[in-house]
Write a protein that holds these residues in place. Structure first.
Motif, mmCIF file in Angstrom:
data_model
loop_
_atom_site.group_PDB
_atom_site.id
_atom_site.type_symbol
_atom_site.label_atom_id
_atom_site.label_comp_id
_atom_site.label_asym_id
_atom_site.label_seq_id
_atom_site.Cartn_x
_atom_site.Cartn_y
_atom_site.Cartn_z
ATOM 1 N N THR A 105 11.915 -57.688 9.589
ATOM 2 C CA THR A 105 12.308 -57.531 8.187
ATOM 3 C C THR A 105 12.374 -58.893 7.506
ATOM 4 O O THR A 105 12.478 -59.935 8.171
ATOM 5 C CB THR A 105 13.685 -56.864 8.088
ATOM 6 O OG1 THR A 105 14.677 -57.755 8.632
ATOM 7 C CG2 THR A 105 13.713 -55.545 8.840
ATOM 8 N N GLY A 106 12.347 -58.874 6.192
ATOM 9 C CA GLY A 106 12.495 -60.118 5.448
ATOM 10 C C GLY A 106 13.839 -60.769 5.718
ATOM 11 O O GLY A 106 13.942 -62.004 5.805
ATOM 12 N N THR A 107 14.866 -59.950 5.873
ATOM 13 C CA THR A 107 16.202 -60.487 6.162
ATOM 14 C C THR A 107 16.207 -61.236 7.488
ATOM 15 O O THR A 107 16.785 -62.333 7.595
ATOM 16 C CB THR A 107 17.235 -59.341 6.206
ATOM 17 O OG1 THR A 107 17.265 -58.697 4.925
ATOM 18 C CG2 THR A 107 18.625 -59.873 6.534
ATOM 19 N N THR A 150 7.805 -63.969 -6.856
ATOM 20 C CA THR A 150 7.624 -62.619 -6.317
ATOM 21 C C THR A 150 6.427 -62.606 -5.374
ATOM 22 O O THR A 150 5.320 -62.987 -5.759
ATOM 23 C CB THR A 150 7.400 -61.612 -7.457
ATOM 24 O OG1 THR A 150 8.531 -61.645 -8.340
ATOM 25 C CG2 THR A 150 7.234 -60.201 -6.896
ATOM 26 N N ASN A 159 3.859 -59.959 8.417
ATOM 27 C CA ASN A 159 3.936 -58.617 7.834
ATOM 28 C C ASN A 159 5.386 -58.158 7.820
ATOM 29 O O ASN A 159 5.744 -57.127 8.395
ATOM 30 C CB ASN A 159 3.064 -57.632 8.615
ATOM 31 C CG ASN A 159 2.882 -56.324 7.870
ATOM 32 O OD1 ASN A 159 3.071 -56.264 6.653
ATOM 33 N ND2 ASN A 159 2.542 -55.263 8.591
ATOM 34 N N CYS A 160 6.223 -58.938 7.164
ATOM 35 C CA CYS A 160 7.653 -58.638 7.113
ATOM 36 C C CYS A 160 7.912 -57.505 6.124
ATOM 37 O O CYS A 160 7.415 -57.535 4.991
ATOM 38 C CB CYS A 160 8.450 -59.870 6.691
ATOM 39 S SG CYS A 160 8.276 -61.266 7.821
ATOM 40 N N SER A 161 8.687 -56.538 6.544
ATOM 41 C CA SER A 161 8.991 -55.403 5.680
ATOM 42 C C SER A 161 9.999 -55.791 4.599
ATOM 43 O O SER A 161 10.714 -56.794 4.722
ATOM 44 C CB SER A 161 9.547 -54.248 6.522
ATOM 45 O OG SER A 161 10.752 -54.638 7.162
ATOM 46 N N ASP A 162 10.027 -55.006 3.552
ATOM 47 C CA ASP A 162 10.998 -55.174 2.458
ATOM 48 C C ASP A 162 10.886 -56.534 1.779
ATOM 49 O O ASP A 162 11.888 -57.105 1.333
ATOM 50 C CB ASP A 162 12.444 -54.979 2.979
ATOM 51 C CG ASP A 162 12.638 -53.660 3.692
ATOM 52 O OD1 ASP A 162 12.099 -52.649 3.213
ATOM 53 O OD2 ASP A 162 13.297 -53.642 4.742
ATOM 54 N N THR A 163 9.675 -57.050 1.686
ATOM 55 C CA THR A 163 9.497 -58.367 1.056
ATOM 56 C C THR A 163 8.451 -58.373 -0.056
ATOM 57 O O THR A 163 8.628 -59.067 -1.057
ATOM 58 C CB THR A 163 9.089 -59.425 2.107
ATOM 59 O OG1 THR A 163 7.998 -58.902 2.872
ATOM 60 C CG2 THR A 163 10.247 -59.779 3.023
ATOM 61 N N GLU A 166 9.192 -58.535 -3.778
ATOM 62 C CA GLU A 166 10.543 -59.085 -3.881
ATOM 63 C C GLU A 166 10.499 -60.576 -4.164
ATOM 64 O O GLU A 166 9.498 -61.250 -3.913
ATOM 65 C CB GLU A 166 11.326 -58.825 -2.586
ATOM 66 C CG GLU A 166 11.492 -57.358 -2.238
ATOM 67 C CD GLU A 166 12.326 -56.611 -3.256
ATOM 68 O OE1 GLU A 166 13.284 -57.204 -3.805
ATOM 69 O OE2 GLU A 166 12.022 -55.424 -3.522
ATOM 70 N N MET A 171 15.793 -64.195 -1.674
ATOM 71 C CA MET A 171 15.992 -63.878 -0.258
ATOM 72 C C MET A 171 16.425 -65.104 0.532
ATOM 73 O O MET A 171 17.312 -65.020 1.392
ATOM 74 C CB MET A 171 14.713 -63.283 0.333
ATOM 75 C CG MET A 171 14.296 -61.964 -0.308
ATOM 76 S SD MET A 171 12.916 -61.157 0.529
ATOM 77 C CE MET A 171 13.754 -60.442 1.933
#
Length: 466
Positions: A105-107, A150, A159-163, A166, A171
């Motif tokens: 994930t992006g986090t 963005t 390929n980070c999700s939720d990014t 965004e 972040m």
């Protein structure tokens, strides 16, 4: 007709004529105008992204600043100490990203980066200091402010999700906030071309253009704000802004069709992003070696090289079955071979073709193929750089350059200057400067300039209220 003469005629399509260069210049200038226009930007190949970098180094900046350089599966953290008098001291550390960060994930990604930032400032014993950070983020983004960007899409194995879609600035800032005791203020996001320009501008304020010629290729330049129709009026209190041209995409709507060869079309078709980044595929390091492979294969099939070689079939099989078997590094390595015994070319033949008794004529021909590909790239870049020098409109402009192709190929600078000299207007002058770590030093300099402007505004407001 001699074999070398036949080879030269065979390669003639890769040696652009003056008319082809003129069309390249005109088509590129038209794309820049489109990219800057509010109504035409959507139809432009070159999107001319606004970087929101509007203030430049004076050379007298002092203090400690951080830089974060993320552009691949390894990233760097730097502590840059500016000493005034255009001097800087750099300390850097490289960190590896695992599959967990690349594909999670992006986090997860930004929390790991914040963890590494924390470790770094502790190692440098500056953890108690409030520090400004410049963030070099070399992925496709649309910036909406100096510290806001963005993400359009991931590349280079990420390929980070939720990014995607965004704000990567938000972040990173959030991840820094989650690290208790970390006193870092991320004040600017930029790409490596902007970092290159800023790094060179620190040494010479006449640097108005930044260029990267490495695995990829891109440029930025200083534009007058009145020419930037998409720039909000609140940013027009300063006269200039750096534009990220994203010129690798030039040609996607046909602007380079008059220069494209069958080799270029095959490279594009076989790439991971077919139909895009056409200009980059003609001039950048990721693709030049593959162009040489395709050209050499056809030359072998037409008996123009290795015609008498006993290992001809073996060479043909390798060239046919092993895409990318010729690295762009080869073009730089053999550029210095002068023909006494062709030691560099022979080493290449041994490594790639397992050929240990190379004919000197074949060595000469292969070097010529490599030179033609490198010269076409350098000449084409000279034309578009000439357009940017003229667009900047100053009497003298420095072009700051970084990237492995420019650094390593001994003739590349000369190839660029050959066409630059022809296309830069008579009342303009230019020079080329090699960048000193633009992605690190340049990012820290943007942070320093932002900090300087903050202090100056704070001081002005204090005077106005006394």
């Amino acid at each position: 007709m001699s074999e070398l003469t036949r080879l030269r005629e065979f390669l003639n399509e890769l040696i652009p004529s003056e008319d082809q260069f003129q069309r390249l210049y005109q088509n590129f200038c038209a794309q820049i105008r489109k990219g800057l226009g509010a109504k035409t930007n959507k139809d432009a190949d070159t999107k001319c992204y606004l970087t929101y970098v509007q203030d430049f180094p004076h050379g007298n900046e002092t203090g400690k600043y951080l830089a974060l350089d993320l552009g691949g599966s390894r990233f760097r953290v730097l502590l840059v100490t500016l000493k005034g008098d255009r001097d800087a001291e750099l300390v850097a550390k490289i960190y590896d990203l695992t599959e967990k960060e690349l594909l999670g994930t992006g986090t997860q990604l930004f929390d790991y980066i914040a963890k590494c930032l924390h470790e770094f400032v502790c190692e440098q014993k500056v953890e108690g200091e409030h520090m400004a950070l410049g963030f070099t983020f070399s992925f496709p983004c649309v910036q909406t402010g100096l510290s806001r960007a963005t993400l359009v899409r991931w590349t280079k194995g990420f390929n980070c999700s939720d990014t995607v879609g965004e704000d990567v600035g938000v972040m990173l800032k959030s991840a820094i906030t989650r690290r208790t005791g970390l006193k870092i203020d991320m004040v600017a996001i930029l790409n490596d071309t902007t970092g290159t320009q800023m790094s060179c501008a620190h040494r010479n304020p006449a640097c108005n253009i930044g260029l990267i010629v490495g695995t990829g290729c891109n440029a930025c330049y200083t534009e007058k704000v009145e020419n930037c129709e998409r720039l909000d009026t609140k940013y027009k209190d300063r006269p200039k802004i750096i534009i990220n041209v994203e010129w690798g995409a030039f040609g996607e709507k046909g602007g380079l069709d008059h220069l494209l060869t069958d080799y270029d079309k095959i490279v594009d078709k076989n790439s991971l992003n077919a139909g895009t980044q056409i200009y980059e595929k003609m001039v950048a390091g990721m693709y030049m070696g593959e162009l040489v492979r395709l050209i050499t294969l056809r030359a072998v099939n037409e008996n123009l090289i290795f015609a008498q070689c006993k290992l001809r079939k073996q060479i043909t099989d390798i060239l046919t079955k092993k895409p990318n078997c010729i690295e762009t590094k080869v073009l730089s390595d053999i550029a210095n071979d002068k023909g006494d015994d062709w030691p560099m070319v022979k080493d290449v033949f041994k490594d790639i073709f397992h050929l240990h008794d190379a004919d000197p004529d074949d060595c000469m021909k292969f070097k010529y193929i490599c030179d033609v590909v490198a010269k076409r790239a350098g000449n084409m870049l000279g034309v578009t750089l000439g357009a940017l020098v003229n667009k900047v409109g100053e009497s003298f402009s420095i072009i700051g350059v970084d990237g492995t192709v420019y650094r390593c190929h001994p003739n590349f600078d000369g190839y660029m200057r050959e066409t630059l000299d022809r296309f830069v207007e008579k009342d303009r002058k230019y020079d080329i400067m090699l960048s000193e770590d633009g992605s690190g030093r340049g990012a820290a300099l943007v942070a320093a300039v932002v900090h300087r402007e903050y202090i100056e505004r704070k001081s002005l407001n204090a005077r106005l209220h006394t």
